[in-house]
Design a protein around this motif. Structure first.
Motif, PDB file in Angstrom:
ATOM      1  N   VAL A 166       1.081  -1.174   0.196  1.00 24.75           N
ATOM      2  CA  VAL A 166      -0.003  -0.176   0.056  1.00 24.75           C
ATOM      3  C   VAL A 166       0.653   1.210   0.346  1.00 24.75           C
ATOM      4  N   GLY A 167       2.203   1.019   0.368  1.00 24.01           N
ATOM      5  CA  GLY A 167       2.771   2.832   0.132  1.00 24.01           C
ATOM      6  C   GLY A 167       2.739   3.232   1.583  1.00 24.01           C
ATOM      7  N   VAL A 168       3.625   3.699   2.086  1.00 25.15           N
ATOM      8  CA  VAL A 168       4.298   3.807   3.307  1.00 25.15           C
ATOM      9  C   VAL A 168       3.103   5.260   3.881  1.00 25.15           C
ATOM     10  N   ASP A 169       2.831   5.770   2.630  1.00 22.61           N
ATOM     11  CA  ASP A 169       1.615   6.277   3.269  1.00 22.61           C
ATOM     12  C   ASP A 169       0.092   6.393   3.743  1.00 22.61           C
ATOM     13  N   SER A 170      -0.457   5.711   3.411  1.00 24.61           N
ATOM     14  CA  SER A 170      -1.125   4.592   2.992  1.00 24.61           C
ATOM     15  C   SER A 170      -1.071   3.572   4.368  1.00 24.61           C
ATOM     16  N   PHE A 171      -0.303   3.203   4.067  1.00 24.38           N
ATOM     17  CA  PHE A 171       0.289   2.508   5.656  1.00 24.38           C
ATOM     18  C   PHE A 171       0.331   2.948   6.982  1.00 24.38           C
ATOM     19  N   GLY A 172       0.855   4.386   6.193  1.00 27.38           N
ATOM     20  CA  GLY A 172       0.305   4.786   7.782  1.00 27.38           C
ATOM     21  C   GLY A 172      -1.036   5.145   8.249  1.00 27.38           C
ATOM     22  N   ILE A 173      -1.968   5.499   7.204  1.00 26.25           N
ATOM     23  CA  ILE A 173      -2.953   6.072   7.970  1.00 26.25           C
ATOM     24  C   ILE A 173      -3.584   4.421   8.297  1.00 26.25           C
ATOM     25  N   TYR A 174      -3.409   3.193   7.422  1.00 21.72           N
ATOM     26  CA  TYR A 174      -4.059   1.759   8.315  1.00 21.72           C
ATOM     27  C   TYR A 174      -3.105   1.768   9.527  1.00 21.72           C
ATOM     28  N   MET A 175      -2.379   1.697   9.902  1.00 18.70           N
ATOM     29  CA  MET A 175      -1.158   1.771  11.155  1.00 18.70           C
ATOM     30  C   MET A 175      -2.355   2.533  12.025  1.00 18.70           C
ATOM     31  N   TYR A 176      -2.494   3.762  12.210  1.00 16.43           N
ATOM     32  CA  TYR A 176      -3.523   5.016  12.619  1.00 16.43           C
ATOM     33  C   TYR A 176      -4.875   4.636  13.317  1.00 16.43           C
TER      34      TYR A 176
ATOM     35  N   GLU B 186      -9.785   8.765   2.822  1.00 15.29           N
ATOM     36  CA  GLU B 186      -9.379   6.843   2.677  1.00 15.29           C
ATOM     37  C   GLU B 186      -9.195   7.243   4.157  1.00 15.29           C
ATOM     38  N   LEU B 187      -8.896   7.879   5.179  1.00 13.58           N
ATOM     39  CA  LEU B 187      -8.592   8.254   6.042  1.00 13.58           C
ATOM     40  C   LEU B 187      -9.543   8.098   7.180  1.00 13.58           C
ATOM     41  N   ARG B 188     -11.269   8.146   7.059  1.00 14.67           N
ATOM     42  CA  ARG B 188     -12.362   8.389   7.196  1.00 14.67           C
ATOM     43  C   ARG B 188     -12.819   7.363   7.069  1.00 14.67           C
ATOM     44  N   VAL B 189     -13.224   6.839   5.047  1.00 10.03           N
ATOM     45  CA  VAL B 189     -13.269   5.105   5.224  1.00 10.03           C
ATOM     46  C   VAL B 189     -12.335   3.709   6.104  1.00 10.03           C
ATOM     47  N   THR B 190     -11.222   4.029   6.398  1.00 13.89           N
ATOM     48  CA  THR B 190     -10.397   3.485   6.762  1.00 13.89           C
ATOM     49  C   THR B 190     -11.037   3.406   8.595  1.00 13.89           C
TER      50      THR B 190
ATOM     51  N   VAL C 161      -0.992  10.647  17.994  1.00  8.99           N
ATOM     52  CA  VAL C 161      -0.837  11.415  18.375  1.00  8.99           C
ATOM     53  C   VAL C 161       0.417  12.246  17.099  1.00  8.99           C
ATOM     54  N   LEU C 162       1.108  11.885  16.462  1.00  4.26           N
ATOM     55  CA  LEU C 162       1.800  12.026  14.887  1.00  4.26           C
ATOM     56  C   LEU C 162       0.437  12.139  13.958  1.00  4.26           C
ATOM     57  N   GLY C 163      -0.351  10.863  13.984  1.00  4.91           N
ATOM     58  CA  GLY C 163      -1.869  10.449  13.361  1.00  4.91           C
ATOM     59  C   GLY C 163      -2.295  12.315  13.148  1.00  4.91           C
ATOM     60  N   LEU C 164      -2.270  12.027  14.429  1.00  8.14           N
ATOM     61  CA  LEU C 164      -3.781  13.591  14.337  1.00  8.14           C
ATOM     62  C   LEU C 164      -2.619  15.220  14.829  1.00  8.14           C
ATOM     63  N   LEU C 165      -1.303  15.412  14.915  1.00  6.50           N
ATOM     64  CA  LEU C 165      -0.542  15.913  14.088  1.00  6.50           C
ATOM     65  C   LEU C 165      -0.685  15.862  12.628  1.00  6.50           C
ATOM     66  N   GLY C 166      -1.016  15.145  11.702  1.00  8.67           N
ATOM     67  CA  GLY C 166      -1.091  15.393  10.544  1.00  8.67           C
ATOM     68  C   GLY C 166       0.147  14.294   9.813  1.00  8.67           C
ATOM     69  N   ASP C 167       0.878  13.915  11.102  1.00  7.98           N
ATOM     70  CA  ASP C 167       1.891  13.276  10.269  1.00  7.98           C
ATOM     71  C   ASP C 167       1.440  11.142  10.183  1.00  7.98           C
ATOM     72  N   ALA C 168       1.282  11.325   8.313  1.00  7.91           N
ATOM     73  CA  ALA C 168       1.076   9.829   8.651  1.00  7.91           C
ATOM     74  C   ALA C 168       1.989   9.112   8.318  1.00  7.91           C
ATOM     75  N   ARG C 169       2.408   9.284   7.717  1.00  3.17           N
ATOM     76  CA  ARG C 169       4.340   8.711   7.057  1.00  3.17           C
ATOM     77  C   ARG C 169       5.053   8.438   8.689  1.00  3.17           C
ATOM     78  N   GLY C 170       4.684   9.600   9.464  1.00  2.00           N
ATOM     79  CA  GLY C 170       5.830   9.168  10.471  1.00  2.00           C
ATOM     80  C   GLY C 170       5.125   9.008  11.373  1.00  2.00           C
ATOM     81  N   ALA C 171       3.633   8.763  11.528  1.00  2.00           N
ATOM     82  CA  ALA C 171       2.792   7.488  12.538  1.00  2.00           C
ATOM     83  C   ALA C 171       3.349   5.969  11.818  1.00  2.00           C
ATOM     84  N   GLY C 172       3.479   5.730  10.508  1.00  2.00           N
ATOM     85  CA  GLY C 172       3.341   4.548  10.234  1.00  2.00           C
ATOM     86  C   GLY C 172       4.506   4.085  10.624  1.00  2.00           C
ATOM     87  N   ILE C 173       6.081   4.960  10.471  1.00  2.00           N
ATOM     88  CA  ILE C 173       7.372   4.470  10.643  1.00  2.00           C
ATOM     89  C   ILE C 173       7.237   4.502  12.089  1.00  2.00           C
TER      90      ILE C 173
END
Length: 461
Positions: free
Chosen positions: A63-73, A143-147, A272-284
């Motif tokens: 899914v890639g790093v950005d979608s992976f971050g959304i998924y883990m969030y 994407e975030l809302r549906v997930t 917290v990283l997700g709430l701050l808008g950093d989906a990529r950081g949340a995934g990492i």
């Protein structure tokens, strides 16, 4: 540090271990031995960690790093919601069912199982509906809302999984309780995700990954139900359930706080990283945290056998047995954690690199998280010592205090320092929590915890 703990010569250690296991067997507390149960649980946890790692690598690649971050969030919110929905009953069941079995109170055992399943089902549905309403009221991107919505629909499945696993564990089948959750859930999820994407049934996105995880959750719940039916004592057949609602509800609030604190402590960095808008950081950060949590596997494995044994020893008033058990548990967890931590730190860049470009940025954060887990390992499975001896309220206060420290520091440090700041925050909360529990065990329970346990005298063995 290891030399301080292992001061006994090898022969003396073997005699101590054999005498300790025989002590438990004489009480009927370890028919196959405490170490055997811990070893079986450890094998499942290690296998599960390997499966989880491979599943996360495959998901990130698909899914890639950005979608992976959304998924883990979204997964983090799913775990928060499902854990809180249990109201702590999946923990109190361990103590209640162990006590009822020792007393031969089969009517009460059947009653508390039925009551727990009902109240957790209702609570999880209400939590899911509230979460869905909040999600729909926000302006999150599609994407975030549906997930998130898919994750919330799966909340009752995951909550009831925890209840089923606790019942099987209380019936004496530690490995059977852990294996479906640890080995099966991620395995089924990645197979479903690969099938959906590979055959063109769905796109490689976070909602698809979450749908696969939700379907896997339903399958694991079905397995748990079958396991409960197979492992249940024959004495429960034909027994009318007895209600002791006051006894069952009394620990609910503190245990809910403990479970909430536990999941917040584990997931606050991602959230917290997700709430701050950093989906990529949340995934990492999620990957770094998942790797660091491997250090906790020995503690989790020992705790699987430790918790019901503590409940039984406490019920019998065997203080010496509790001290010996605490000492042995701390030594096993620290030795196991150290054996995992050293090679992991060496291989960390390579392990992160498998996830794809960008994930190697999490190496410093992972090292900080590993350090925090080593401190926790040195203290042993102290939280179970609190809950299994009836100190839920004190345990809840200390656990929530550590979680709050970590959460507040996350908001303070994650903005300016990113994933490294979140790692420092989480590890600080873990250390503060374990220090508080060690002090409580020493001053209130009269037990020398973790590394503070002096060499046991023969009379204690």
């Amino acid at each position: 540090m290891t030399r301080v703990i292992d001061r006994e010569p090898p022969a003396a250690q073997r005699r101590w271990s054999l005498a300790f296991i025989e002590r438990l067997r004489a009480r009927g507390l370890a028919s196959k031995g405490f170490s055997t149960s811990s070893a079986g649980a450890f094998a499942v946890l290690v296998g599960g960690a390997g499966v989880s790692y491979l599943a996360q690598v495959a998901t990130a690649r698909l899914v890639g790093v950005d979608s992976f971050g959304i998924y883990m969030y979204a997964v983090s919110w799913l775990l928060v919601a499902s854990t809180l929905s249990t109201l702590g009953f999946h923990v109190s069941l361990l103590r209640l069912l162990s006590a009822y079995r020792a007393e031969g109170n089969w009517a009460a055992m059947r009653g508390v199982i039925r009551f727990t399943a009902l109240i957790v089902a209702v609570a999880s549905v209400l939590v899911a509906l509230l979460g869905m309403a909040l999600t729909l009221s926000t302006g999150a991107e599609p994407e975030l809302r549906v997930t998130l919505l898919i994750a919330l629909v799966a909340t009752p499945l995951f909550a009831l999984q925890l209840v089923g696993a606790s019942i099987v564990r209380a019936f004496g089948s530690v490995v059977a309780a852990l294996a479906p959750l640890r080995l099966g859930r991620d395995s089924f999820a990645i197979v479903l995700l690969a099938g959906l994407v590979g055959f063109g049934f769905a796109p490689a996105t976070a909602p698809t990954a979450m749908a696969a995880m939700s379907a896997s959750g339903g399958l694991i719940l079905a397995i748990a139900i079958v396991q409960v039916r197979r492992k249940r004592p024959a004495e429960l057949d034909g027994v009318s359930p007895h209600s002791a609602l006051r006894d069952w509800m009394r620990p609910a609030l503190p245990l809910t706080v403990i479970m909430g604190a536990d999941v917040v402590m584990a997931r606050s960095g991602i959230i917290v990283l997700g709430l701050l808008g950093d989906a990529r950081g949340a995934g990492i950060f999620a990957v770094a945290f998942s790797l660091s949590i491997l250090i906790a596997l020995p503690r989790m494995a020992v705790a699987a056998a430790f918790a019901p044994t503590v409940a039984s020893l406490h019920a019998q008033g065997d203080h010496d047995g509790l001290q010996a058990l605490t000492r042995r548990a701390a030594r096993l967890t620290l030795a196991g954690a150290a054996c995992i931590a050293v090679p992991m730190l060496i291989a960390m860049p390579m392990l992160l690199g498998f996830f794809g470009p960008g994930f190697a940025e999490g190496a410093p954060a992972a090292a900080v998280l590993v350090a925090g887990q080593l401190v926790a390992a040195a203290a042993g499975p102290q939280q179970h010592l609190m809950t299994m001896t009836g100190r839920e309220t004190a345990g809840a206060a200390m656990h929530s205090g550590g979680a709050l420290i970590g959460l507040v520091l996350c908001f303070l440090l994650a903005g300016p320092f990113g994933i490294l700041g979140a790692a420092v925050a989480i590890s600080t909360g873990v250390v503060a929590w374990n220090v508080a529990m060690a002090w409580f065990a020493f001053t209130r329970l009269g037990l020398r915890p973790g590394l503070f346990v002096a060499r046991a005298a023969p009379s204690q063995i």
